[in-house]
Design an enzyme around this catalytic site. Sequence first.
Site, PDB file in Angstrom:
ATOM      1  N   PRO A   9       0.787  -1.227   0.000  1.00  0.00           N
ATOM      2  CA  PRO A   9       0.000   0.000   0.000  1.00  0.00           C
ATOM      3  C   PRO A   9       0.828   1.292   0.000  1.00  0.00           C
ATOM      4  CG  PRO A   9      -0.159  -1.148   2.110  1.00  0.00           C
ATOM      5  CD  PRO A   9       0.491  -2.090   1.151  1.00  0.00           C
ATOM      6  N   ASN A  10       0.323   2.238  -0.762  1.00  0.00           N
ATOM      7  CA  ASN A  10       0.877   3.601  -0.882  1.00  0.00           C
ATOM      8  C   ASN A  10       2.150   3.673  -1.723  1.00  0.00           C
ATOM      9  OD1 ASN A  10      -1.149   4.851   0.817  1.00  0.00           O
ATOM     10  ND2 ASN A  10      -0.165   3.788   2.507  1.00  0.00           N
ATOM     11  N   ARG A  17       5.059  10.782  -2.647  1.00  0.00           N
ATOM     12  CA  ARG A  17       4.856  10.493  -1.227  1.00  0.00           C
ATOM     13  C   ARG A  17       6.165  10.651  -0.444  1.00  0.00           C
ATOM     14  NH1 ARG A  17       4.794   4.412   1.122  1.00  0.00           N
ATOM     15  NH2 ARG A  17       4.196   4.972   3.220  1.00  0.00           N
ATOM     16  N   TYR A  22      11.356   8.352   0.551  1.00  0.00           N
ATOM     17  CA  TYR A  22      11.153   7.311  -0.460  1.00  0.00           C
ATOM     18  C   TYR A  22      11.665   7.679  -1.854  1.00  0.00           C
ATOM     19  CZ  TYR A  22       8.078   5.528   3.217  1.00  0.00           C
ATOM     20  OH  TYR A  22       7.582   5.070   4.409  1.00  0.00           O
ATOM     21  N   ASN A  74       7.991  -5.814  -1.084  1.00  0.00           N
ATOM     22  CA  ASN A  74       7.970  -4.699  -0.150  1.00  0.00           C
ATOM     23  C   ASN A  74       6.523  -4.583   0.311  1.00  0.00           C
ATOM     24  OD1 ASN A  74       7.931  -2.352   1.277  1.00  0.00           O
ATOM     25  ND2 ASN A  74       9.014  -1.113  -0.260  1.00  0.00           N
ATOM     26  N   ALA A  77       3.284  -0.881   4.655  1.00  0.00           N
ATOM     27  CA  ALA A  77       2.746  -0.876   6.025  1.00  0.00           C
ATOM     28  C   ALA A  77       2.352  -2.274   6.494  1.00  0.00           C
ATOM     29  CB  ALA A  77       1.561   0.067   6.116  1.00  0.00           C
ATOM     30  N   HIS A  80       4.433  -4.685   8.944  1.00  0.00           N
ATOM     31  CA  HIS A  80       4.423  -4.643  10.405  1.00  0.00           C
ATOM     32  C   HIS A  80       3.175  -5.274  11.014  1.00  0.00           C
ATOM     33  CE1 HIS A  80       7.571  -1.943   9.232  1.00  0.00           C
ATOM     34  NE2 HIS A  80       6.701  -1.108   8.663  1.00  0.00           N
ATOM     35  N   ASP A  87       1.434 -15.776   6.137  1.00  0.00           N
ATOM     36  CA  ASP A  87       0.897 -17.130   5.919  1.00  0.00           C
ATOM     37  C   ASP A  87       0.879 -17.485   4.437  1.00  0.00           C
ATOM     38  OD1 ASP A  87       0.618 -17.500   8.607  1.00  0.00           O
ATOM     39  OD2 ASP A  87      -1.565 -17.298   8.652  1.00  0.00           O
ATOM     40  N   GLU A  98      12.788  -9.660   1.148  1.00  0.00           N
ATOM     41  CA  GLU A  98      12.041  -8.492   1.646  1.00  0.00           C
ATOM     42  C   GLU A  98      12.844  -7.226   1.338  1.00  0.00           C
ATOM     43  OE1 GLU A  98      11.476  -8.806   5.861  1.00  0.00           O
ATOM     44  OE2 GLU A  98      10.578  -6.799   6.033  1.00  0.00           O
ATOM     45  N   HIS A 100      12.864  -2.850   1.600  1.00  0.00           N
ATOM     46  CA  HIS A 100      12.293  -1.565   2.026  1.00  0.00           C
ATOM     47  C   HIS A 100      13.160  -0.443   1.490  1.00  0.00           C
ATOM     48  CE1 HIS A 100       9.518  -3.567   4.644  1.00  0.00           C
ATOM     49  NE2 HIS A 100      10.527  -4.327   5.053  1.00  0.00           N
ATOM     50  N   LEU A 101      12.522   0.595   1.020  1.00  0.00           N
ATOM     51  CA  LEU A 101      13.257   1.752   0.499  1.00  0.00           C
ATOM     52  C   LEU A 101      13.985   2.468   1.635  1.00  0.00           C
ATOM     53  CD1 LEU A 101      10.154   2.547  -1.496  1.00  0.00           C
ATOM     54  CD2 LEU A 101      12.343   2.566  -2.678  1.00  0.00           C
ATOM     55  N   SER A 102      13.258   2.717   2.721  1.00  0.00           N
ATOM     56  CA  SER A 102      13.858   3.401   3.871  1.00  0.00           C
ATOM     57  C   SER A 102      14.441   2.346   4.812  1.00  0.00           C
ATOM     58  CB  SER A 102      12.783   4.221   4.597  1.00  0.00           C
ATOM     59  OG  SER A 102      11.761   3.369   5.099  1.00  0.00           O
ATOM     60  N   ARG A 107      13.715   4.203  11.966  1.00  0.00           N
ATOM     61  CA  ARG A 107      12.462   4.968  12.025  1.00  0.00           C
ATOM     62  C   ARG A 107      11.690   4.636  13.313  1.00  0.00           C
ATOM     63  NH1 ARG A 107       9.561   4.743   6.415  1.00  0.00           N
ATOM     64  NH2 ARG A 107       8.428   6.455   7.444  1.00  0.00           N
ATOM     65  N   ARG A 111       7.949   0.296  13.292  1.00  0.00           N
ATOM     66  CA  ARG A 111       8.432  -0.199  11.988  1.00  0.00           C
ATOM     67  C   ARG A 111       9.605  -1.176  12.143  1.00  0.00           C
ATOM     68  NH1 ARG A 111       5.868   3.321   8.213  1.00  0.00           N
ATOM     69  NH2 ARG A 111       5.511   5.335   9.163  1.00  0.00           N
TER      70      ARG A 111
HETATM   71  C1  DQA Z   1       8.414   0.864   3.612  1.00  0.00           C
HETATM   72  C2  DQA Z   1       8.552   1.065   5.121  1.00  0.00           C
HETATM   73  C3  DQA Z   1       7.207   0.862   5.821  1.00  0.00           C
HETATM   74  O1  DQA Z   1       7.350   1.045   7.227  1.00  0.00           O
HETATM   75  C4  DQA Z   1       6.205   1.864   5.317  1.00  0.00           C
HETATM   76  O2  DQA Z   1       4.935   1.622   5.884  1.00  0.00           O
HETATM   77  C5  DQA Z   1       6.110   1.893   3.820  1.00  0.00           C
HETATM   78  C6  DQA Z   1       7.329   1.744   3.026  1.00  0.00           C
HETATM   79  C7  DQA Z   1       9.715   1.194   2.859  1.00  0.00           C
HETATM   80  O3  DQA Z   1       9.827   0.774   1.698  1.00  0.00           O
HETATM   81  O4  DQA Z   1      10.602   1.863   3.395  1.00  0.00           O
HETATM   82  O5  DQA Z   1       5.047   2.144   3.262  1.00  0.00           O
HETATM   83  O6  DQA Z   1       8.108  -0.500   3.377  1.00  0.00           O
END
Ligand code: DQA
Length: 146
Positions: A9-10, A17, A22, A74, A77, A80, A87, A98, A100-102, A107, A111
Amino acid sequence: MKVLIINGPNLNLLGKREPDKYGNESLEQINAQLQRHAKKNSIELETFQSNHEGEIVDKIQTAKDRGIDAIIINPAAYTHTSVAIRDALLSVNIPSIEVHLSNIYKREEFRHHSMISDIAAGQITGFGSKGYFLALDAVKDLKTKS
Ligand code: DQA
């Protein structure tokens, strides 16, 4: 080799964003570069983004039928919170990485915990969109779980 990259999501809003966290590139731009990188490495790449947990679960469940050898994910949200995505990954015999950009560990504390880090082959966090490319490079050495 066939690889599926899933973004949660997002992440459809990348570029707009919170660019300080990001980056400025859109998901379309990143995916176009990833397609080129995959091609050079003889990887067939499928990309998928959804804001909906169930759609991500469906995509993971059906990955085997599409001949996917590895999943780069990725979960955003849902990283977490989502027992359902965990599952689904456990239910398919497909190795995952896995991304993650950040750097999630630099953080907020909520997270710092990932629902999938202990079942993924590895985690790449904090290198921006480069993380997806690093994952694509790593994917070739992954062995199917038994
Ligand atoms: C994220 C880190 C997550 O905590 C956050 O909710 C995201 C992006 C990242 O790519 O850094 O939406 O997965």
